[in-house]
Scaffold this motif. Structure first.
Motif: not given
Length: 303
Positions: A106-123, A125-136
């Motif tokens: 929902i952020s406007p284009s000026t928000f610094f995290l907006t650059r991740f929006k187009h590949k958010l699905t890939n990110y 997957s990576h985040a979930l992998f990191c979460f599993w590694s962290l909690n295990l």
């Protein structure tokens, strides 16, 4: 005591059914869509985590496992308690991820995290992998100090069959600080994300104020509806988490678990896993549409 257990089993049953429905729906959605939404993947993962979490704290399931599996009691306890702690950590992480996804969406284009929006699905997957590694890794100490019930002294009962052995005070403090820091970090990100979303919605409401000055009832956009849902989930999670940590900290400091206190802690700890799928189901127009079609078909068949 008995009535409390009945409430506990009823709560767990509702939670498992609701999460199973959510899991099946998003499994089909992700399989059908070549480009699933990032929130679909995160919600699918949250439903899976909550199903496992609700099962791993069930006394009835534990009893069946202890009778049917031909493994030493210590091994069963270690696996059960370790899995339960990992799932609770993943629940926190995934809820935090949902709030971050919604902020980026929902952020406007000026928000610094907006650059991740187009590949958010890939990110995601990576985040979930990191979460599993962290909690295990962060909960691996539970494997060392979890034991089955025995005549040993200085044991902290954590279920009907399992206990924690006494731990070196320095190790216990380090583990407590590590776990608390990890949870506070993710809860803090949730609160910051929620504050940002509330501020963004408030600003948008002010800019669109003129719409409410005429006799028109504007429809809530899908993005705003999703934001309201995430805000509700985060707020509810933080409240339940605070209650859970107060009860568990009090019991741990006393180094004693009363059966009633243990049942109350389970009820509180599983409230989010039970309520969150119901909130997600009731706020998703795709699911509501499917349920409405099913109801219409049933009513037509009766006539």
């Amino acid at each position: 005591m008995s009535s409390l257990k009945h409430v506990y089993y009823f709560q767990a049953g509702i939670g498992v059914l609701a999460n199973a429905f959510l899991l099946l729906f998003f499994t089909f959605t992700i399989y059908r869509d070549h480009r699933p939404k990032p929130t679909d993947m995160a919600t699918w993962h949250l439903a899976f985590v909550h199903i496992v979490m609700l099962f791993t704290v069930q006394d009835s399931l534990s009893a069946n496992m202890f009778m049917s599996l031909n493994f030493p009691n210590d091994f069963k306890c270690k696996a059960l308690l370790y899995m339960s702690r990992v799932m609770r950590g993943l629940s926190i992480c995934t809820t935090c991820l949902l709030s971050i996804i919604q902020v980026i969406t929902i952020s406007p284009s000026t928000f610094f995290l907006t650059r991740f929006k187009h590949k958010l699905t890939n990110y995601v997957s990576h985040a979930l992998f990191c979460f599993w590694s962290l909690n295990l890794s962060s909960n691996s100490i539970m494997i060392i100090y979890t034991v089955g019930h025995s005549n040993m002294t200085n044991l902290l009962s954590v279920s009907k069959y399992c206990s924690l052995s006494s731990v070196n005070s320095i190790i216990m403090e380090l583990f407590f600080v590590l776990t608390l820091s990890q949870n506070v970090f993710f809860v803090g990100i949730m609160l910051l994300s929620s504050a940002y979303m509330v501020n963004l919605l408030s600003s948008h409401q002010k800019r669109s104020g003129y719409i409410h000055s005429i006799n028109i009832s504007p429809r809530i956009s899908p993005a705003k509806r999703a934001t309201h849902t995430v805000l509700l989930l985060v707020t509810f999670f933080v409240i339940i988490y605070c209650l859970d940590i107060i009860i568990s900290s009090f019991s741990t400091m006393l180094w004693k678990y009363d059966p009633v206190v243990l049942d109350v802690q389970r009820l509180v700890g599983n409230v989010y896993a039970t309520v969150s799928p119901l909130v997600l189901i009731s706020s998703d127009k795709r699911i509501i549409g499917i349920l409405q079609n099913v109801i219409d078909m049933i009513s037509i068949s009766k006539h």
